[in-house]
Design a protein around this motif. Structure first.
Motif, mmCIF file in Angstrom:
data_model
loop_
_atom_site.group_PDB
_atom_site.id
_atom_site.type_symbol
_atom_site.label_atom_id
_atom_site.label_comp_id
_atom_site.label_asym_id
_atom_site.label_seq_id
_atom_site.Cartn_x
_atom_site.Cartn_y
_atom_site.Cartn_z
ATOM 1 N N ALA A 44 0.969 -1.281 0.009
ATOM 2 C CA ALA A 44 -0.107 0.034 0.093
ATOM 3 C C ALA A 44 0.677 1.244 -0.183
ATOM 4 N N PHE A 45 2.226 1.312 0.782
ATOM 5 C CA PHE A 45 2.854 2.438 0.838
ATOM 6 C C PHE A 45 3.414 2.665 -0.599
ATOM 7 N N LEU A 46 3.984 1.592 -1.343
ATOM 8 C CA LEU A 46 4.624 1.620 -2.400
ATOM 9 C C LEU A 46 3.878 2.264 -3.428
ATOM 10 N N ALA A 47 2.510 1.552 -3.610
ATOM 11 C CA ALA A 47 1.490 2.130 -4.647
ATOM 12 C C ALA A 47 0.821 3.407 -4.426
ATOM 13 N N SER A 48 1.052 4.052 -3.183
ATOM 14 C CA SER A 48 0.558 5.235 -2.662
ATOM 15 C C SER A 48 1.379 6.436 -2.601
ATOM 16 N N ARG A 49 2.570 6.185 -2.362
ATOM 17 C CA ARG A 49 3.684 7.219 -2.027
ATOM 18 C C ARG A 49 4.058 8.281 -2.976
ATOM 19 N N THR A 56 2.316 3.737 -13.276
ATOM 20 C CA THR A 56 3.150 2.834 -13.332
ATOM 21 C C THR A 56 3.390 1.846 -12.341
ATOM 22 N N GLY A 57 4.278 0.819 -12.308
ATOM 23 C CA GLY A 57 4.804 -0.038 -11.380
ATOM 24 C C GLY A 57 3.757 -0.535 -10.433
ATOM 25 N N THR A 58 3.976 -0.321 -9.046
ATOM 26 C CA THR A 58 2.938 -0.929 -7.910
ATOM 27 C C THR A 58 1.700 -0.239 -8.281
ATOM 28 N N GLN A 59 1.463 1.084 -8.464
ATOM 29 C CA GLN A 59 0.530 1.722 -8.605
ATOM 30 C C GLN A 59 -0.505 0.955 -9.555
ATOM 31 N N ASN A 60 0.179 0.693 -10.715
ATOM 32 C CA ASN A 60 -0.658 0.225 -11.877
ATOM 33 C C ASN A 60 -1.161 -1.121 -11.601
ATOM 34 N N PHE A 61 -0.162 -1.903 -11.128
ATOM 35 C CA PHE A 61 -0.837 -3.351 -10.584
ATOM 36 C C PHE A 61 -1.978 -3.256 -9.410
ATOM 37 N N MET A 62 -1.814 -2.425 -8.251
ATOM 38 C CA MET A 62 -2.789 -2.434 -7.396
ATOM 39 C C MET A 62 -3.932 -1.694 -8.007
ATOM 40 N N GLU A 63 -3.903 -0.735 -8.842
ATOM 41 C CA GLU A 63 -5.126 -0.273 -9.568
ATOM 42 C C GLU A 63 -5.939 -1.185 -10.452
ATOM 43 N N VAL A 64 -5.307 -2.023 -10.861
ATOM 44 C CA VAL A 64 -5.775 -3.212 -11.621
ATOM 45 C C VAL A 64 -6.531 -4.276 -10.749
ATOM 46 N N VAL A 65 -5.964 -4.448 -9.445
ATOM 47 C CA VAL A 65 -6.366 -5.497 -8.521
ATOM 48 C C VAL A 65 -7.409 -4.731 -7.865
ATOM 49 N N VAL A 66 -7.640 -3.704 -7.472
ATOM 50 C CA VAL A 66 -8.574 -2.668 -6.762
ATOM 51 C C VAL A 66 -9.697 -2.734 -7.752
ATOM 52 N N GLY A 67 -9.568 -2.335 -8.985
ATOM 53 C CA GLY A 67 -10.622 -2.093 -10.109
ATOM 54 C C GLY A 67 -11.367 -3.525 -10.108
ATOM 55 N N GLY A 68 -10.560 -4.644 -10.079
ATOM 56 C CA GLY A 68 -11.255 -6.092 -10.415
ATOM 57 C C GLY A 68 -12.133 -6.387 -9.141
#
Length: 231
Positions: A44-49, A56-68
């Motif tokens: 969460a820290f890496l995706a939102s910092r 890009t990177g962790t933010q992009n991955f987590m947005e896909v997961v959260v969106g799903g």
């Protein structure tokens, strides 16, 4: 069955702290649960910092997961389900990471312990009825009465039994699949430490994802049922 190697037990032995693992199953579940929590906090820290308009990177991955997860909630629970997105997403992410942790050599999946799963299932059970009473007040009791008033006493007993069985089925389903897969992995690693366990680990990723989906979907269905008007 004894796990061939666990990082926790190895560290305890090296530090001469064997007394801390006198009850290894319960302690393993608690410690690895905290490990999963730390992993999720780190992600969460890496995706939102440094949030970007074009992720890009962790933010992009987590947005896909959260969106799903958000899309699944919309399809299963409808518009009212968005209110309970934090609850469902927490279940999904915690269970998924807990399941996947068991595929790392030397680590133990918290979901292979019945206590962890039963705690999750009881949370779903409690929140279902808290949400039901919050949404409908005392009218929520109509969910347990059935459509025919004459049969209300019988239907009430049947409904209560059915609702009490939910935590048991939720916890045993997740525990049985994860514990069974853990045993299979242990056997393969003990017999052939290299190559042969790889297909089983790939299957483990699939099992981890499916069990996360099943638990989260059932939680959504239970809560959606509590949100509906009684007929």
């Amino acid at each position: 069955m004894t796990h061939p190697f666990l990082l926790l037990e190895w560290l305890a032995h090296k530090l001469h702290l064997e007394s801390l693992i006198e009850n290894p199953d319960s302690l393993k579940a608690v410690i690895y649960t905290w490990l999963v929590m730390l992993v999720l906090i780190a992600i969460a820290f890496l995706a939102s910092r440094a949030i970007k308009v074009v992720p890009t990177g962790t933010q992009n991955f987590m947005e896909v997961v959260v969106g799903g997860i958000e899309n699944l909630i919309d399809e299963t629970m409808g518009p009212k389900g968005k209110t309970y997105f934090p609850l469902i997403a927490t279940f999904a992410l915690f269970i998924l990471v807990s399941n996947l942790v068991g595929l790392v050599p030397g680590f133990y999946p918290p979901t292979a312990n019945l206590n962890t799963n039963f705690a999750l299932a009881l949370t779903v059970f409690a929140m279902t009825h808290i949400i039901g009473f919050k949404e409908h007040g005392l009218s929520y009791l109509k969910h347990f009465m059935g459509p025919i008033l004459v049969l209300a006493p019988l239907m009430f007993i049947i409904e209560i039994i059915g609702h009490l069985a939910r935590p048991l089925s939720l916890s045993l389903r997740l525990f049985g699949n994860m514990y069974g897969h853990e045993i299979v992995l242990m056997i393969f690693f003990a017999l052939v430490p290299f190559l042969l366990p790889v297909p089983m680990m790939l299957m483990g990723v699939l099992v981890a994802c499916i069990q996360t989906f099943v638990f989260s979907l059932l939680a959504m269905i239970y809560i959606a049922g509590a949100l509906e008007e009684a007929h």
